[in-house]
Design an enzyme around this catalytic site. Structure first.
Site, PDB file in Angstrom:
ATOM      1  N   GLU B  60      18.445 -21.323  16.707  1.00  0.00           N
ATOM      2  CA  GLU B  60      19.910 -21.311  16.622  1.00  0.00           C
ATOM      3  C   GLU B  60      20.515 -19.998  17.081  1.00  0.00           C
ATOM      4  O   GLU B  60      21.639 -19.953  17.566  1.00  0.00           O
ATOM      5  CB  GLU B  60      20.379 -21.623  15.199  1.00  0.00           C
ATOM      6  CG  GLU B  60      20.219 -23.085  14.790  1.00  0.00           C
ATOM      7  CD  GLU B  60      18.832 -23.425  14.272  1.00  0.00           C
ATOM      8  OE1 GLU B  60      18.021 -22.487  14.064  1.00  0.00           O
ATOM      9  OE2 GLU B  60      18.538 -24.624  14.076  1.00  0.00           O
ATOM     10  N   HIS B 129      21.097 -29.323   4.122  1.00  0.00           N
ATOM     11  CA  HIS B 129      21.594 -30.172   5.208  1.00  0.00           C
ATOM     12  C   HIS B 129      22.889 -30.879   4.811  1.00  0.00           C
ATOM     13  O   HIS B 129      23.202 -31.932   5.362  1.00  0.00           O
ATOM     14  CB  HIS B 129      20.561 -31.240   5.584  1.00  0.00           C
ATOM     15  CG  HIS B 129      19.295 -30.717   6.194  1.00  0.00           C
ATOM     16  ND1 HIS B 129      18.361 -30.018   5.484  1.00  0.00           N
ATOM     17  CD2 HIS B 129      18.817 -30.793   7.458  1.00  0.00           C
ATOM     18  CE1 HIS B 129      17.341 -29.693   6.285  1.00  0.00           C
ATOM     19  NE2 HIS B 129      17.600 -30.147   7.485  1.00  0.00           N
TER      20      HIS B 129
END
Lengths: 328, 323
Positions: B60, B129
């Site tokens: 990321e 998440h």
């Protein structure tokens, strides 16, 4: 002679410009006229100059907190740099950036950067952009030894290698991450080794010899322009001052400092030029005098400039929104 | 009119800008042939090719950081992080680089990137998440933050996001991806900073965005049966913020409830609530009510998750407490 006289004199001028700019910054910082943090490039000039001598205006660089040298080497304007250090409205960043945040989009300077390791990602992204647009621009990422412990270094090396991006990673290994010596921050001595894990060509070389730097970077730039992908170049060097001005650098042994002062890149370059009869002493002296004049001009410009208007603090955050100002 | 899912709305926004401008590129984990974890980029790799729809390593930092470098040098990248929670690894590129570059450099560099962040709970995805982290980004000067609640807005706001010369954080509600909405045949760009009044009412203003818009509308419907008429304001854009729409509604109803899915402590809902209290104090007949998630990580087990996250009934109870 492998390098033209024009290039030699240009590199010498840039090295002197950096040295004298930094000495001036040091003096005015000590007098309290330059605020904040100032990280000087004195001792490392050969790397920025040798590398940028291979670049065009439309090539990209990313720099670090120790960025003045890279900006001068890439063609940055001394007046705007000096004015920025003094926090004036005529500075590169209108006084909003300071020493650690000078950029010049027209010269491909994507910013000095106060975050250690941030440039790895940005330089890689710029290289991706160049590749995508089908240009032959390259991107040079300058960074220190300690930043190779950041995840950003590894993420950037991996992607650059995988996508064969035109980026040259130029490590300025000055043997310290602030006060922590390389031996205390990583187990390797030669950072070039880290390229192996990314199937990337690399080498370690003397970073205080501008001709050596120039030649290695030339080869890497050529590879990048030809679409052959990235290179990691490690140049060993040493900063002559502390991490920032005001840091006495007591963590470095006196003998080590002394030994590196003997390897100062500027006298070495002068010696090389004289021994090979590439330029005369008078010619070198003339360049030095001209640089003195340029520095004085930059200082005069900075002194004569105004501080920014307070309302400018709420501008330039967005392209299309000006934030609310204080009512006082 | 036609029917289209929220995810398709996002995709059509990207597709139409990609057709217009060759400098619009997509990147992220599994956005290529796989079509994106939630299927949002499905078909774009086939249509535009490998060079424009790039699968990245699971990395990321470089997804965001390379987008910054690319945006500063002529591209308009649209980056997807698989879950908003993964922004932690991309945070420096977003907040220290993208958001600050224009300012630090005296207005001379633009970073026109779009960062797509699937957010929110409700699918038992667990604590790493399911985040609702809009407060992390609305807090940062230099970023624009939008959070569409339906397919039409998703499409129209994606057009604006890609055209914008500033970094735009485009937050997507995961539970809405497969929901179908009526969408106009042609969708125009929706300017940022313009809220949408989803339901008019005279007694209380519900101020919200994202998935909570539908909860608010359900609550309003139930309350109407009891004689309370709630106005529902979908902010759509969190920054820039349509303060005028909020103030106009509160001036009409004299009561305000703010509902967001984020953990209540330190949330963007707190900012909205404080702003209304500060600037509309004389208009208010009751303190502003704030509804959010409990101050916990989002739990996995469905009953626990449902207990922690705010729902329609919480909104109804919150409104009743004001009368």
């Amino acid at each position: 002679m492998r390098i033209s006289k024009e290039l030699l004199s240009g590199m010498y001028r840039k090295m002197q410009s950096i040295r004298k700019f930094e000495k001036t910054a040091s003096t005015f910082f000590a007098e309290g006229k330059i605020p904040g943090f100032v990280h000087l490039y004195i001792g490392e000039e050969a790397i920025a100059v040798g590398a940028c001598a291979n670049l065009r205006d439309d090539d990209y660089i990313t720099s670090t907190h120790r960025g003045h040298g890279h900006i001068v080497a890439k063609g940055g304007n001394l007046k705007y740099m000096m004015a920025e250090l003094f926090g004036k409205e005529t500075g590169y960043c209108k006084g909003k950036g300071g020493s650690m945040h000078i950029a010049d989009a027209e010269l491909g300077i994507l910013g000095a950067n106060g975050i250690v390791g941030a440039g790895h990602l940005i330089a890689t992204g710029a290289a991706w952009s160049a590749q995508y647009r089908g240009s032959d621009q390259v991107s040079v990422c300058f960074f220190g030894d300690a930043s190779t412990n950041q995840s950003t270094f590894h993420e950037a090396m991996n992607l650059a290698s995988l996508w064969k991006l035109p980026v040259i990673f130029v490590c300025e290994n000055n043997l310290y991450g602030i006060s922590v010596s390389q031996a205390r921050h990583q187990t390797i001595k030669d950072i070039a080794k880290r390229a192996e894990g990314y199937c990337m060509p690399s080498l370690t070389a003397d970073g205080n010899d501008v001709v050596t730097v120039y030649e290695h970077v030339q080869e890497a730039v050529q590879r990048a322009r030809n679409g052959e992908g990235p290179t990691l170049l490690e140049f060993k060097t040493y900063r002559q001052h502390g991490h920032f001005e005001g840091d006495p650098g007591a963590y470095r042994p006196k003998e080590e400092v002394e030994a590196w002062l003997q390897k100062d890149p500027i006298p070495r370059f002068e010696k090389y030029i004289m021994e090979n009869k590439l330029m005369t002493a008078d010619e070198l002296k003339q360049i030095e005098d001209e640089v003195d004049g340029n520095i004085q001009e930059a200082l005069d410009f900075a002194f004569a400039s105004n501080y920014p208007a307070l309302e400018s603090s709420v501008q330039d955050i967005y392209s299309d929104i000006v934030e609310e100002a204080r009512s006082r | 009119m036609r029917k289209m899912t929220y995810g398709e709305g996002i995709r059509e926004g990207m597709r139409s800008k990609m057709l217009e401008d060759p400098n619009v590129v997509l990147l992220g984990e599994d956005v290529g042939p796989y079509g994106g974890t939630f299927g949002v980029t499905k078909g774009l790799w086939e249509q535009f090719g490998e060079e424009r729809v790039r699968d990245t390593p699971i990395s990321e930092g470089i997804i965001v950081g390379a987008s910054v470098g690319a945006a500063a040098t002529g591209l308009r990248p649209v980056a997807e992080l698989m879950f908003i929670d993964f922004l932690t690894f991309g945070m420096d590129g977003l907040v220290n680089q993208a958001a600050k570059m224009r300012y630090m450099f005296g207005g001379k560099i633009s970073v026109p990137l779009v960062l797509r962040l699937p957010a929110g709970g409700g699918i038992s995805a667990g604590a790493q998440h399911s985040g609702s982290l809009e407060a992390w980004v609305t807090h940062v000067p230099g970023l624009k933050v939008v959070y569409p609640s339906n397919a039409q807005d998703a499409w129209g706001m994606m057009l604006t996001a890609i055209e914008d010369d500033n970094p735009v954080v485009y937050i997507e509600s995961k539970v809405l991806y497969s929901k179908k909405y009526q969408v106009d045949d042609t969708v125009a760009a929706i300017p940022f900073g313009v809220a949408s009044v989803k339901r008019e009412g005279s007694d209380v203003s519900i101020i919200t965005y994202g998935k909570q818009v539908e909860d608010a509308l359900s609550a309003a419907k139930a309350l109407a049966e009891e004689g309370i008429e709630a106005e529902v304001i979908d902010l759509r854009s969190l920054y820039p913020l349509d303060k005028e729409a909020i103030f106009a509604s509160v001036a009409k109803t004299h009561r305000a409830l703010v509902v967001t899915e984020e953990v209540k402590r330190g949330g963007f809902g707190g900012e909205l609530s404080a702003m209304i209290s500060e600037l509309c104090f004389d208009e208010l007949d009751a303190p502003v009510v704030r509804i959010g998630a409990l101050n916990t990580p989002v739990p996995y087990s469905p009953a626990l998750e449902a207990y922690v996250l705010p729902n329609t009934d919480d909104i109804i109870q919150g409104i009743k407490s004001m009368f």
